[in-house]
Design a protein around this motif. Structure first.
Motif, mmCIF file in Angstrom:
data_model
loop_
_atom_site.group_PDB
_atom_site.id
_atom_site.type_symbol
_atom_site.label_atom_id
_atom_site.label_comp_id
_atom_site.label_asym_id
_atom_site.label_seq_id
_atom_site.Cartn_x
_atom_site.Cartn_y
_atom_site.Cartn_z
ATOM 1 N N UNK A 126 -11.923 8.500 4.726
ATOM 2 C CA UNK A 126 -11.691 7.232 3.649
ATOM 3 C C UNK A 126 -12.749 7.053 3.948
ATOM 4 N N UNK A 127 -12.888 5.505 3.048
ATOM 5 C CA UNK A 127 -13.902 5.080 1.900
ATOM 6 C C UNK A 127 -13.567 3.908 2.661
ATOM 7 N N UNK A 128 -15.283 3.024 2.950
ATOM 8 C CA UNK A 128 -14.846 1.309 3.027
ATOM 9 C C UNK A 128 -15.985 1.464 1.277
ATOM 10 N N UNK A 129 -15.392 0.330 0.618
ATOM 11 C CA UNK A 129 -15.740 -0.092 -0.447
ATOM 12 C C UNK A 129 -15.458 -1.368 -0.230
ATOM 13 N N UNK A 130 -16.683 -2.191 -1.200
ATOM 14 C CA UNK A 130 -16.556 -3.920 -1.088
ATOM 15 C C UNK A 130 -16.122 -4.354 -2.407
#
Length: 163
Positions: free
Chosen positions: A97-101
């Motif tokens: 998964x991605x962490x997105x600001x």
């Protein structure tokens, strides 16, 4: 033991680096605290904001921050609860998964950055002329790449799944 060994410029170089880091870190921590962030939360927001599409795979974020994958998960959980970042599933790899600001995270960075840049200018870059700064940046990148080869993981090329 030969007393001259303590005059070795290698020991001096590392000592100065540690002292400079400690002094800057203390100034930064006080400023981050004023904005309700820890130093690691600021680092996560900054790394995400500087990455393509304001996001990184969780594994790349761990590599860039030198946190364990479980450490990144804990930080991301806390920051997600605070609305500063969100997770996004990776369409090509269900295990990733991605962490997105988020907009709120970018807004928090916008509030912090003017004071942060003043501290950097006053206590770090402003102490050096442009040639000294260029040489320092080159040297620090070389050392960073040697001791922390994952420091730029996922940040140099946009991920084909990022769209």
């Amino acid at each position: 033991m030969d007393q001259n060994v303590f005059d070795d410029p290698r020991i001096t170089a590392v000592g100065l680096l540690v002292e400079a880091h400690a002094g800057l870190s203390a100034r930064f921590a006080a400023q981050f605290d004023e904005h309700g962030l820890s130093p690691v939360e600021f680092e996560v927001l900054t790394r995400l904001a500087r990455s393509p599409n304001n996001q990184l795979r969780m594994t790349d974020l761990a590599a860039q921050t030198s946190l364990s994958t479980s450490g990144v998960t804990r930080v991301v959980d806390r920051m997600e609860r605070d609305g500063l970042i969100r997770r996004r599933a990776c369409p090509s790899d269900r295990r990733s998964s991605f962490a997105v600001v988020t907009a709120a995270g970018l807004s928090r960075l916008d509030a912090i950055l003017p004071g942060h840049l003043r501290i950097i200018e006053q206590w770090f870059t402003g102490q050096l002329d442009p040639d000294q700064l260029d040489g320092l940046l080159d040297g620090l990148r070389r050392v960073r790449d040697a001791v922390h080869p994952g420091a730029t993981a996922g940040s140099t090329e946009p991920d084909e799944d990022a769209a």
